[in-house]
Scaffold this motif. Structure first.
Motif, short mmCIF file in Angstrom:
data_model
loop_
_atom_site.label_atom_id
_atom_site.label_comp_id
_atom_site.label_asym_id
_atom_site.label_seq_id
_atom_site.Cartn_x
_atom_site.Cartn_y
_atom_site.Cartn_z
N HIS A 1 58.34 34.47 37.58
CA HIS A 1 57.79 33.82 38.77
C HIS A 1 56.59 34.60 39.30
CE1 HIS A 1 57.95 33.25 43.30
NE2 HIS A 1 57.57 32.07 42.84
N LYS A 2 56.71 35.91 39.34
CA LYS A 2 55.61 36.73 39.83
C LYS A 2 54.39 36.60 38.93
CE LYS A 2 54.64 41.48 41.29
NZ LYS A 2 55.21 42.84 41.41
N GLU A 3 54.62 36.58 37.63
CA GLU A 3 53.50 36.44 36.70
C GLU A 3 52.86 35.07 36.80
OE1 GLU A 3 52.90 35.99 31.92
OE2 GLU A 3 54.43 37.39 32.62
N ALA A 4 53.68 34.03 36.98
CA ALA A 4 53.14 32.67 37.08
C ALA A 4 52.24 32.53 38.31
CB ALA A 4 54.28 31.65 37.13
N LEU A 5 52.65 33.11 39.43
CA LEU A 5 51.82 33.05 40.63
C LEU A 5 50.47 33.72 40.40
CD1 LEU A 5 54.44 33.80 43.43
CD2 LEU A 5 53.37 31.60 42.91
N ASP B 1 52.60 27.62 42.13
CA ASP B 1 53.54 27.26 43.19
C ASP B 1 54.53 26.19 42.73
OD1 ASP B 1 51.61 25.38 42.89
OD2 ASP B 1 51.19 25.13 45.03
N GLN B 2 54.19 25.46 41.66
CA GLN B 2 55.16 24.51 41.11
C GLN B 2 56.35 25.24 40.49
OE1 GLN B 2 54.97 21.22 41.53
NE2 GLN B 2 53.11 21.62 42.72
N VAL B 3 56.08 26.41 39.89
CA VAL B 3 57.17 27.24 39.41
C VAL B 3 58.02 27.72 40.59
CG1 VAL B 3 57.76 29.30 38.09
CG2 VAL B 3 55.77 27.94 37.44
N THR B 4 57.37 28.06 41.69
CA THR B 4 58.10 28.47 42.90
C THR B 4 59.01 27.35 43.39
OG1 THR B 4 56.23 29.86 43.53
CG2 THR B 4 57.82 29.33 45.24
N LYS B 5 58.48 26.16 43.41
CA LYS B 5 59.27 25.03 43.88
C LYS B 5 60.50 24.80 43.00
CE LYS B 5 58.85 20.08 44.86
NZ LYS B 5 57.93 18.91 44.85
N HIS C 1 56.59 23.08 50.22
CA HIS C 1 57.27 22.74 48.98
C HIS C 1 58.78 22.66 49.18
CE1 HIS C 1 53.66 22.82 46.64
NE2 HIS C 1 53.41 24.11 46.88
N VAL C 2 59.32 23.51 50.05
CA VAL C 2 60.76 23.45 50.33
C VAL C 2 61.13 22.13 50.98
CG1 VAL C 2 62.61 24.50 51.68
CG2 VAL C 2 60.99 25.95 50.47
#
Length: 1285
Positions: free
Chosen positions: A343-347, A354-358, A401-402
């Motif tokens: 997740h950190k790398e994707a951001l 942020d789609q990965v975050t969602k 997103h939440v």
């Protein structure tokens, strides 16, 4: 090329015999064996490209050699099979040698083609024919099974095509579409039913993948055989080619495959991948595709390979698909640390991280991994603050997103319990508290603060707000106070729940509103904050609507009240806004709460003393007395309004006049209402719908159909506006009160057309309710349900009166349990709150079924629901309580000091009177049992019920005590000690006096009742309201004289009919051809005794039926038969009617006189009662006797094929038949002994006794019914027919 074709033929000749036998199988007629060698077109132009080199040939069809094109309706250019081409292919040559089959296929005999199709893959002809029956949007033109094919031909119009079948898209069977049966599809064409059995969906998906693979392999094989040089085939190994084909053919199929099929497919892919050379495995593009393809599969080998593939893919090639696939694997295996690293790398690595975050946060929320969710938010915010996000967004979008995650509320409730556990363990920290508060905020905003409609994907209570966990939501509200700017958040939630576009009805979220408001005020007390006045006003409107039907304005738990809201309003803004004060005045006036109205009027004088501020509220000073039914005070208030307006050189507005007319309507003063309307028109005011409708309501109660029609016509002339549907509701009510329901249904049909064409405005619900109620009161449940289904077919909105009519119909059929179920379950499901009159109907139904305890349970249920009691509920409650007490006293007579004194019921009555009854009349709902017979006096109605019960049970001391209490209350209210008691109270007193034997008092009561009826019942003519026409008084009288319709034009038997008042002794029989307008008399001179009285209106002709019956009982007890005849004759002459019970009592009295008036009794029964007689029921006395049901006994219909009668229906009762039989036997005895007993009081009336011959001539049907009466062993027949005892 011909040499290659020859080699191909030689290689296939070995199996030609078996293939030929298979083709010529008679059970497979679609593979017909061809006798042809070469197509005729070969010698013309079919082989025109034989001399061309391979590179000059047109490219093969992308669909492959074995793909079968699907036809679609919107393509204009098609090949020989109707196959449409894409837009990119329109420029390609159209004279292609074949449609994607083998090159030069016309050179092959059918046996070779069949063998090639079998060895290459799936039999394409059979697959083609099968799919042609399954496609719902088109069809496939199947092959003719010839060795050669024709060239491109234009397809006839109307032929449809579909997309290429080789694309592998899922086909939907027509039988699976909603609204379509087997063999049908969308469109005008209808397909034949399929004969191929339906397969399992997973099997079909797996077969589809296999079909795609075979198609791709055949296409690649043919492609290399015809067009491609060998170096292209060497560029990709066969294993890699096969793996690529599987990845391409099965893309997105994992959700539709069964677990075993999915496992088999993944193992197959893993085996192919493991068999690749290392060079092929090192291809980064293959790693990406393998990771994306394998991530949905849950086997250990697949997940292990996915982890390895993700590790080896360079970070520069990791896009959103890679991160999503790897995240899916990591979360499924519980490797949260690696997921957080990802997740950190994707951001940091991709713009749309942020789609990965969602996705990651939705997983944590779904699995209730609260620590993981906190870390996800922390990583996002850290990346945002440090500027490491590749997206470059400066503003946090995390909670946005939440909010897109569906149904957060159930997870938030679990998080609240988690917080409680942490707090008990003393391990809670500020970070988790703040995070939880934000989660709670998003959950509440999504659930109750959203204006979107309720949907199962977004709402935690898709069935309605009643399913919301209100107490748990209240705990969530206490946590979000730590959120920044929480007061505005509370206001936003309140507006979402009480605003115009609120998701749930206010009654379902009132508890949540109360919790939210309490938290807001608590926050405002700690921090300076003023709530917006618009929110105060909206809350006031919702609260007043919520509390208007409830008994008290508070609940056991915390609940927001009007009093609390007004106190906070004054605290925040110093005084209540003028709109709020006006709303309160109108609300208290509507509910008849005089003390509160006076308080807020004083508030208005204090804070808004200007005339301009008070002018709009002047009508409320009249309206409150109108709702309370106090006409004198309403007229006084109108005079005060006239005085105030005159001081400012104005006159009362039209609204004040309309309210005064409404006050006359509440008091049922039709002449006064008409006079006020005429005065308003003379003042130069233009009346509107509110001016005419109260007058129409009074006319409708009287059954004056022509009067209502005339007022509608005058409304068109004077108001010059569109008619209102409520006007036709009054017309329908008038028709129902006259018993003309068939005509009412015709009027309703025409009204529907007028409303739909916008000639009449308003809702049709009230009009349907009138017809429904009319059928329900006639006890016609079939017609009631037919009208209800008609209402549903027209999609008319249901309301409380609709369900009230259904409940009334069921209770009249002794199905009160079903009616009670409608009140408790059906009405809330339709969003309709039960009102007091619904409970009154159910209580009355249970009381009629002698189930007193259930009736009292209904009242208790109403009290627990805090439904405000009305007159109807109180009267039904007192009646059920009295009947229960009488039943207990009859079963245990020794327990009570004085026989039949209903002490418990009297005590309940005193409690009701002490609680106050002034505002019961103000409720805007049906109040049955309170009409002109009671003088619209609530206390009188209560007293009359108890006096009637005590009188029937001979409890005379209690009757005198209640009469004394009534006189005291009347003197206290009116200041008049000797005011006239209403008709129903007189009826109750007549019952008591008759039981005491005081017949003189009974006659006094009858005279008082007759005097009041002559004042209440007469018709009132409606004169033209234009001042210019008022000069011609004679034409006014002729314009609108109310004439009651004659129900039966046949003169009553034995009634002397003559044009003059004198009695001719020579007229022995009545003339059936006498005009209707002639007078009807029984005795000489009775028609002109006393002053003439006006005819009653059709709706009031029944008003004397009960006092008449009890007066006749008293006369019969005294042996005054002549007075019985003269009284009934005079009432019929004046236009009054009798109900079925009074008719039967009258006939029985004629039979029991001495001597019995047999001919008169039989003739009256023949003319008025026997035409509706349904016949006798079959009674088998040999099997232990026949016991009539309770409803038949209640109506006096034992052994008769009838159970329920509507009010206008008249048939002889069982007791009447037995009495007629006894009188006929007595007449036969008198004729046998040759003498008749003489009575001085009946001299000159021998003709009414008659002879047996006259009875047979005048009443043959009645005599036959008496003679065919079942012989039963009961007390009545034994006493009257067999003279036992």
């Amino acid at each position: 090329m011909l040499e290659r074709a020859k080699a191909c033929l030689q290689s296939g000749a070995r199996d030609s015999v078996r293939c030929a036998q298979s083709v010529s199988d008679p059970h497979r007629p679609w593979h017909c064996r061809s006798k042809r060698k070469l197509h005729a077109s070969f010698w013309n132009h079919g082989a025109g490209d034989l001399d061309l080199p391979p590179w000059a040939l047109p490219p093969p069809s992308p669909s492959g050699p074995l793909s079968i094109p699907r036809l679609k309706h919107d393509d204009k250019k098609r090949d020989m099979h109707g196959t449409g081409r894409d837009h990119d292919e329109e420029s390609a040559p159209t004279s292609i040698a074949s449609d994607g089959g083998l090159f030069l296929d016309f050179l092959y005999p059918p046996q070779a083609l069949y063998w090639l199709s079998r060895t290459a893959g799936r039999p394409w002809e059979r697959w083609e024919r099968r799919d042609s029956k399954r496609l719902p949007d088109g069809f496939i033109q199947t092959s003719r099974a010839y060795a050669s094919r024709a060239y491109f031909q234009d397809v006839p119009p109307g032929v449809e095509r579909q997309e290429d079948a080789a694309q592998g898209e899922e086909r939907i069977d027509a039988s699976e579409r909603p609204g379509l049966g087997p063999g049908q599809r969308l469109g005008k064409r209808t397909e034949l039913p399929r004969t191929v059995p339906e397969e399992d969906e997973t099997d079909k998906e797996f077969d589809s993948i296999e079909t795609k693979l075979q198609s791709m392999e055949m296409r690649q094989s043919t492609h290399g055989f015809v067009d491609l040089p060998g170096d292209v085939a060497e560029a990709q190994s066969p294993v890699l080619q096969k793996l690529s084909n599987i990845l391409l053919a099965s893309q997105g199929s994992h959700r539709r495959l069964a677990p075993d099929k999915a496992r088999s497919l993944s193992d197959r892919v893993l085996a192919l991948y493991n068999s690749l050379d290392q060079v092929d495995k090192d291809d980064d593009r293959l790693r990406v595709e393998m990771l994306i393809w394998l991530s949905p599969y849950t086997s250990n080998d697949a997940e292990a390979l996915c982890s390895e593939l993700y590790r080896t893919i360079p970070s520069g090639l990791r896009d959103l698909r890679v991160y999503q696939a790897a995240l899916d694997v990591f979360t499924r295996r519980g490797r949260h640390v690696q997921a957080l690293i990802l997740h950190k790398e994707a951001l940091r690595n991709i713009p749309n991280g942020d789609q990965v975050t969602k996705t990651f946060f939705a997983y944590a929320l779904q699995q209730r991994r609260w620590s993981l969710a906190v870390n996800i938010e922390s990583q996002y915010e850290t990346a945002l603050m440090s500027g490491q996000q590749a997206s470059g967004i400066k503003r946090s979008m995390f909670w946005f997103h939440v909010s897109q995650v569906p149904r957060i509320l159930p997870h938030a409730l679990v998080l609240a319990k988690y917080l409680s556990a942490l707090q008990k363990a003393r391990t809670i920290n500020d970070q988790i508290v703040t995070f939880a508060a934000k989660i709670f905020r998003e959950a509440l905003l999504q659930e109750v603060g959203s204006l979107d409609p309720v949907h199962s994907k977004t709402s935690a209570a898709p069935q309605g707000g009643a399913d919301l966990p209100k107490s748990s939501i209240g705990r969530l509200l206490s946590h979000i106070s730590v959120v920044e700017d929480s007061p505005k958040l509370y206001e936003h939630l309140l507006l979402g729940m009480v605003g115009d576009g609120a998701r749930y009805p206010y009654a379902q979220v009132h508890r949540i509103v109360s919790y939210t408001y309490a938290e807001l005020r608590s926050k405002a007390r700690r921090e300076p904050y003023r709530m917006h006045e618009g929110l105060f006003m909206t809350l006031l409107d919702r609260l007043t609507r919520f509390w208007e039907m409830l008994e008290v304005d508070s609940e056991a738990r915390h609940s927001l009240t009007v009093r609390e809201l007004l106190k906070d309003w004054e605290h925040d803004h110093g005084k209540i806004k003028l709109d709020g004060v006006a709303h309160l005045l109108r609300w208290y006036a509507r509910h008849g709460q005089l003390d509160k109205f006076e308080h807020w009027w004083s508030y208005l004088d204090q804070h808004y003393p200007a005339y301009e501020a008070q002018r709009a509220m002047l009508s409320s000073t009249i309206y409150i007395h109108a709702r309370r039914g106090d006409l004198p005070k309403a007229k006084t208030a109108f005079a005060e309004v006239e005085k105030v307006t005159s001081q400012h050189n104005e006159s009362p507005a039209l609204q004040c006049w309309n309210v005064l007319i409404h006050a006359y309507s509440r008091a049922d003063d039709l002449p006064g209402g008409l006079q006020v309307l005429s005065d308003a028109i003379e003042r130069g005011l233009k009346p509107d719908e509110y001016s005419f409708h109260p007058i129409m309501e009074m006319l409708a109660k009287r059954g004056d159909v022509e009067g209502v029609k005339d007022l509608i016509h005058q409304y068109d002339t004077l108001a010059q506006k569109k008619q209102e549907a409520a006007f036709y509701g009054s017309l329908l009510q008038a028709l129902a009160n006259c018993g003309r329901l068939e005509e009412a249904e015709s009027v309703l049909k025409s009204l529907i057309t007028k409303v739909k064409t916008h000639k009449v405005r308003g809702s049709l619900t009230g009009s349907f309710d009138m017809v429904l109620t009319g059928h329900a009161m006639r006890r016609d449940i079939d017609a009631t349900m037919r009208t209800y289904r008609w209402m549903q077919s027209e999609r008319i909105r249901l309301d409380s009166n609709t369900f009230g009519a259904l409940i009334q119909a069921l209770t009249s059929y002794r199905q009160t349990n079903a009616a009670w179920k409608i009140l408790r379950t059906v009405m809330p499901q339709h969003g309709c709150r039960p009102q007091a009159f619904h409970y009154a109907l159910c209580m009355t139904g249970y009381a009629n079924q002698r189930e007193w305890d259930k009736a009292l349970e209904v009242h208790e249920h109403m009290s627990k629901r805090k439904i405000k009691a009305s007159f109807s509920t109180n009267a039904a409650y007192l009646d059920a309580k009295a009947l229960k007490e009488i039943d207990e006293q009859q079963r245990f007579p020794g327990r009570y000091a004085e026989p039949m004194r209903l002490d418990n019921t009297i005590e309940a009555l005193e409690q009701i009177l002490q609680a106050g009854i002034s505002d019961e009349l103000a409720l805007k709902q049906p109040q049955f049992g309170l009409g002109p017979e009671y003088g619209n006096n609530v206390s009188v109605a209560y007293m009359s019920h108890l006096i009637y019960r005590h009188g029937r049970e001979h409890s005379f001391k209690a009757v005198k005590a209640l009469l004394k209490k009534y006189k005291a209350s009347t003197k206290q209210l009116d200041g008049i000690a000797d005011s006239r008691p209403p008709i129903e109270l007189l009826v109750s007193v007549m019952v008591a006096y008759h039981a005491m034997g005081e017949h003189g008092e009974v006659e006094k009561c009858w005279l008082l009742a007759k005097e009041q009826a002559n004042e209440i019942a007469p018709s009132v003519p409606v004169h033209p309201l234009q001042p210019a026409v008022a000069e011609d008084s004679e034409r006014q009288l002729d314009l609108m004289q109310i004439k009651p319709p004659m129900v039966d034009e046949t003169p009553e038997a034995g009634f002397q009919t003559s044009a003059d008042a004198s009695y001719a002794s020579g007229h022995s029989d009545t003339d059936p051809d006498t005009p209707v307008g002639a007078k009807q008399t029984l005795l000489p001179g009775t028609a002109d005794d006393g002053p003439k009285t006006p005819e009653p209106s059709p709706g009031r002709a029944y008003i004397l039926t009960r006092p008449l019956r009890h007066y006749l009982y008293s006369l019969a007890a005294q042996g005054r038969t002549r007075d019985i005849l003269s009284t009934v004759s005079r009432l019929f002459t004046e236009g009054y009617t009798m109900d079925n019970r009074t008719w039967n009592a009258f006939v029985q009295m004629l039979c029991k006189s001495s001597p019995p008036l047999v001919l008169l009794a039989f003739t009256l029964t023949e003319r008025f009662l026997i035409p509706n007689f349904p016949g006798w029921s079959f009674v088998n006395t040999a099997i232990g006797g026949y016991i009539p049901n309770p409803s038949a006994r209640r109506e006096g219909l034992q052994y008769i094929r009838a159970r329920y009668l509507h009010p206008e229906q008249r048939i002889p009762q069982y007791r009447t038949f037995v009495t007629l039989g006894a009188a006929f036997l007595q007449l036969r005895t008198l004729e046998a002994i040759g003498r008749r007993g003489q009575n001085d009081d009946l001299k000159g009336m021998e003709k009414y006794v008659g002879t047996m011959k006259q009875v047979r001539q005048q009443a043959p049907k009645t005599l036959f019914a008496v003679q065919s009466m079942p012989t039963v062993d009961d007390n009545l027949q034994n006493r009257l027919l067999r003279r036992d005892g």
